[in-house]
Design a protein around this motif. Sequence first.
Motif, PDB file in Angstrom:
ATOM      1  N   TYR A   1       0.829  -1.614   0.465  1.00  0.00           N
ATOM      2  CA  TYR A   1       0.207   0.583  -0.119  1.00  0.00           C
ATOM      3  C   TYR A   1       0.978   1.769  -0.112  1.00  0.00           C
ATOM      4  CZ  TYR A   1      -3.930  -3.298   0.981  1.00  0.00           C
ATOM      5  OH  TYR A   1      -4.560  -4.180   1.366  1.00  0.00           O
ATOM      6  N   THR A   2       2.247   1.021  -0.527  1.00  0.00           N
ATOM      7  CA  THR A   2       2.972   2.892  -0.973  1.00  0.00           C
ATOM      8  C   THR A   2       2.806   3.326  -1.717  1.00  0.00           C
ATOM      9  OG1 THR A   2       4.181   1.487  -2.413  1.00  0.00           O
ATOM     10  CG2 THR A   2       4.716   1.268  -0.643  1.00  0.00           C
ATOM     11  N   ASN A   3       2.735   4.372  -1.952  1.00  0.00           N
ATOM     12  CA  ASN A   3       1.723   5.159  -2.979  1.00  0.00           C
ATOM     13  C   ASN A   3       2.808   5.244  -4.885  1.00  0.00           C
ATOM     14  OD1 ASN A   3       4.562   5.953  -3.270  1.00  0.00           O
ATOM     15  ND2 ASN A   3       4.236   8.095  -2.874  1.00  0.00           N
ATOM     16  N   GLN A   4       3.244   3.675  -4.598  1.00  0.00           N
ATOM     17  CA  GLN A   4       3.511   3.853  -6.375  1.00  0.00           C
ATOM     18  C   GLN A   4       2.591   2.775  -6.594  1.00  0.00           C
ATOM     19  OE1 GLN A   4       7.260   0.856  -5.307  1.00  0.00           O
ATOM     20  NE2 GLN A   4       7.197   1.256  -7.693  1.00  0.00           N
ATOM     21  N   PHE A   5       0.783   2.439  -6.035  1.00  0.00           N
ATOM     22  CA  PHE A   5      -0.647   2.139  -6.125  1.00  0.00           C
ATOM     23  C   PHE A   5      -1.107   3.541  -6.499  1.00  0.00           C
ATOM     24  CE2 PHE A   5      -3.917  -0.926  -4.120  1.00  0.00           C
ATOM     25  CZ  PHE A   5      -4.924  -1.042  -6.137  1.00  0.00           C
ATOM     26  N   ASP A   6      -1.397   3.611  -7.366  1.00  0.00           N
ATOM     27  CA  ASP A   6      -1.831   4.803  -8.073  1.00  0.00           C
ATOM     28  C   ASP A   6      -2.753   5.105  -9.088  1.00  0.00           C
ATOM     29  OD1 ASP A   6      -0.094   5.307  -9.898  1.00  0.00           O
ATOM     30  OD2 ASP A   6       1.235   6.219  -9.274  1.00  0.00           O
ATOM     31  N   SER A   7      -3.318   6.046  -9.562  1.00  0.00           N
ATOM     32  CA  SER A   7      -4.390   6.139 -10.324  1.00  0.00           C
ATOM     33  C   SER A   7      -3.343   6.062 -11.964  1.00  0.00           C
ATOM     34  CB  SER A   7      -4.595   7.483 -10.975  1.00  0.00           C
ATOM     35  OG  SER A   7      -3.612   7.956 -10.782  1.00  0.00           O
ATOM     36  N   GLN A   8      -2.112   5.438 -12.363  1.00  0.00           N
ATOM     37  CA  GLN A   8      -1.541   4.880 -13.508  1.00  0.00           C
ATOM     38  C   GLN A   8      -1.021   3.386 -12.772  1.00  0.00           C
ATOM     39  OE1 GLN A   8      -1.187   7.244 -15.883  1.00  0.00           O
ATOM     40  NE2 GLN A   8      -1.200   9.344 -14.485  1.00  0.00           N
ATOM     41  N   ASN A   9      -1.833   2.676 -12.493  1.00  0.00           N
ATOM     42  CA  ASN A   9      -1.183   1.787 -11.692  1.00  0.00           C
ATOM     43  C   ASN A   9      -2.235   0.823 -13.204  1.00  0.00           C
ATOM     44  OD1 ASN A   9      -2.378  -1.365 -10.806  1.00  0.00           O
ATOM     45  ND2 ASN A   9      -1.629  -1.199  -8.850  1.00  0.00           N
ATOM     46  N   GLY A  10      -1.163  -0.578 -13.523  1.00  0.00           N
ATOM     47  CA  GLY A  10      -1.567  -1.004 -15.077  1.00  0.00           C
ATOM     48  C   GLY A  10      -2.985  -1.863 -14.408  1.00  0.00           C
ATOM     49  N   HIS A  11      -2.663  -2.478 -13.710  1.00  0.00           N
ATOM     50  CA  HIS A  11      -3.971  -3.440 -13.132  1.00  0.00           C
ATOM     51  C   HIS A  11      -4.965  -3.293 -13.358  1.00  0.00           C
ATOM     52  CE1 HIS A  11      -1.253  -7.185 -13.027  1.00  0.00           C
ATOM     53  NE2 HIS A  11      -1.087  -6.830 -11.832  1.00  0.00           N
ATOM     54  N   VAL A  12      -5.167  -1.814 -12.519  1.00  0.00           N
ATOM     55  CA  VAL A  12      -6.844  -1.027 -12.542  1.00  0.00           C
ATOM     56  C   VAL A  12      -7.180  -0.528 -14.031  1.00  0.00           C
ATOM     57  CG1 VAL A  12      -7.218   1.120 -11.515  1.00  0.00           C
ATOM     58  CG2 VAL A  12      -5.882  -0.222  -9.913  1.00  0.00           C
ATOM     59  N   ARG A  13      -5.926   0.029 -14.361  1.00  0.00           N
ATOM     60  CA  ARG A  13      -6.087   0.248 -16.149  1.00  0.00           C
ATOM     61  C   ARG A  13      -6.988  -0.937 -16.927  1.00  0.00           C
ATOM     62  NH1 ARG A  13      -1.546   2.234 -17.456  1.00  0.00           N
ATOM     63  NH2 ARG A  13      -1.080   0.856 -18.774  1.00  0.00           N
ATOM     64  N   GLU A  14      -6.081  -1.553 -17.138  1.00  0.00           N
ATOM     65  CA  GLU A  14      -6.785  -3.217 -17.731  1.00  0.00           C
ATOM     66  C   GLU A  14      -7.669  -3.071 -17.371  1.00  0.00           C
ATOM     67  OE1 GLU A  14      -1.870  -3.414 -18.077  1.00  0.00           O
ATOM     68  OE2 GLU A  14      -2.872  -5.746 -16.929  1.00  0.00           O
ATOM     69  N   LEU A  15      -8.213  -4.157 -16.468  1.00  0.00           N
ATOM     70  CA  LEU A  15      -9.652  -4.878 -15.472  1.00  0.00           C
ATOM     71  C   LEU A  15     -10.405  -3.801 -15.706  1.00  0.00           C
ATOM     72  CD1 LEU A  15     -10.394  -6.881 -13.950  1.00  0.00           C
ATOM     73  CD2 LEU A  15      -9.904  -5.131 -12.021  1.00  0.00           C
ATOM     74  N   TRP A  16      -9.849  -2.066 -15.470  1.00  0.00           N
ATOM     75  CA  TRP A  16     -11.295  -0.759 -15.593  1.00  0.00           C
ATOM     76  C   TRP A  16     -11.486  -1.443 -17.512  1.00  0.00           C
ATOM     77  CZ3 TRP A  16     -13.847   2.222 -12.234  1.00  0.00           C
ATOM     78  CH2 TRP A  16     -14.602   3.027 -13.307  1.00  0.00           C
ATOM     79  N   ASP A  17     -10.928  -1.225 -18.133  1.00  0.00           N
ATOM     80  CA  ASP A  17     -11.481  -1.432 -19.619  1.00  0.00           C
ATOM     81  C   ASP A  17     -11.812  -2.495 -19.915  1.00  0.00           C
ATOM     82  OD1 ASP A  17     -10.011   1.449 -19.346  1.00  0.00           O
ATOM     83  OD2 ASP A  17      -8.248   1.133 -21.059  1.00  0.00           O
TER      84      ASP A  17
END
Length: 558
Positions: A97-113
């Motif tokens: 849960y560091t600040n690397q887990f942000d809105s540019q996260n590839g998993h977040v983007r891929e899953l959303w799309d």
Amino acid sequence: MKNIFNSYQIKSWIKSSALALTLSFAFSCQDALQEDVISQIGNDYLNTASGFQDGVNAAYTSLRSWYGTERGNNFTEFGTDIYTNGADGSWKFMNTYTNQFDSQNGHVRELWDELYSGINTANAVIDRSANVTGVSEAIKKQRLAEVKFIRAHHYFLLVQLFGPVDLQLSENKVPNKKVTRAPVAAIYDAIVADLQAAIPDLEAVKASNQFGRVTRPTAQNLLAKVFITRATSEAAKPTDFASAEPLLKSVINDYGFRLLSSYSEVHQFGNERNDELIWSIQYTRDPLTNGGGNNSHVFFLMEYDVQAGMRRDTQNGRPFKRYRLTPYALNTVFADRVNDSRYKESFIDVYFSNRPGTFNTSFDLSKPTVTFALGDTAIYIPGFEMPLAERAKKKYQVLVPSRYDERLFPGLKKHLDPGRADLTQFEGGRSYPAMRLGETYLLLAESLLKQGKVAEATEAINMVRRRAAFPGKQAAMEITPAQMTMDFLMEERARELTGEQFRWLDLKRWGVLVERVKLHNAQAAPNIQPFHVLRPIPQNQIDRAEDGITAFPQNTGY
């Protein structure tokens, strides 16, 4: 029984001014692979019988974005009370849960799309179904029920992970930048409406003769879980737990499902179709049509392949060393190894030599060298601190808890895939068990307990515990109503379902994610904050909204 996912299409695109669908497979009653490339199809193709079927199939494809993938496992296993990170991988920040887990996260983007692509495919099939010819009304109703289930499934994931999201219930025929974050209550209402509409039109069978299709008990099981999850959310309704109970009892009693006689059978390789399985996501052995494959087989394994007497092989797996059990999981959740078989049947405790010879020891310094013939025990993981003098008597290395680290730890064997083509293959071919009766009993216990029906909840959980017992230990595994608490249920779900893509969502549902991670996950404890009960909205979604962050604000904390 035929497998609907055995007949796959080479990945292709239907491209038109109105519709973009990804087709990765086609349903068929045949076991032989039928590869059909579908391309350069006009806008009216979806109104034809074959186009309608292909649209339904494309909606199913989007399920592979979650089940058995690295992103699905990272979202659900990392950053919990029972799993923390191992040595390798670039996604450790999802555990810490560091600040690397942000809105540019590839998993977040891929899953959303991927999920929204699946939703729009479902919307297109539903909206255009009235104009489809050449399909019987019965089949049309069944297929529409299937895509309504898929749409509900995707929104259920989205609302749990992200909170308020854009609610689209009709096809976007052209790019649409006008989006808003619908209230959580509205999203749950849409999910419930889709599932309630789907249930009557789905096959009322344990498993379709086209294996992998959504059936009535599949939708009932999901709807019950939706009610149980909504009951602890801001959209809670006082009837939610009671609404779940009859649905779960129907799944248990009305279709012929049964708990397998031993826990060891549940995830046994080659037993992917069994009487406990309610629904699974299908993969294939054909590299042309398997997409990214089921990858769960690599993530939970320790670094066995560089140890004395060992080399990598397909039987023992390709060890990515991503996830390892927390001390809490090892010492508390799986503390009972006398009566309960689930530690023994979930985790690897022995490796047999596939590299004969004499070697210096590494982690077990109770002896200087070890010598192996082919098939000899090379590594034994007893699960307790075997005394040094006793270890010295063994002809193999003994890995005790004091020597566990990010590379050496008990690996989960549920997902092992010895059917892979070679020892480096990442794209596994095993189907992924998304729903099984063991979890249904635990959901029933939860719904009953929350209604104050403690005795009934106790019996439901004892069904699972008796099955998990070593032979002759069934009575010792039973609990009393006095022991039937939410804390006990939380640990029981961990014992039964570890590594099956549930835990983070469970902890979030119960409202204990931050509390239990701080208590039990030392790597995550320093950084986790209350806002981490939601994931960040992908930045590309905010950027493509017509009014940007004003119309589509980011979740707090990101």
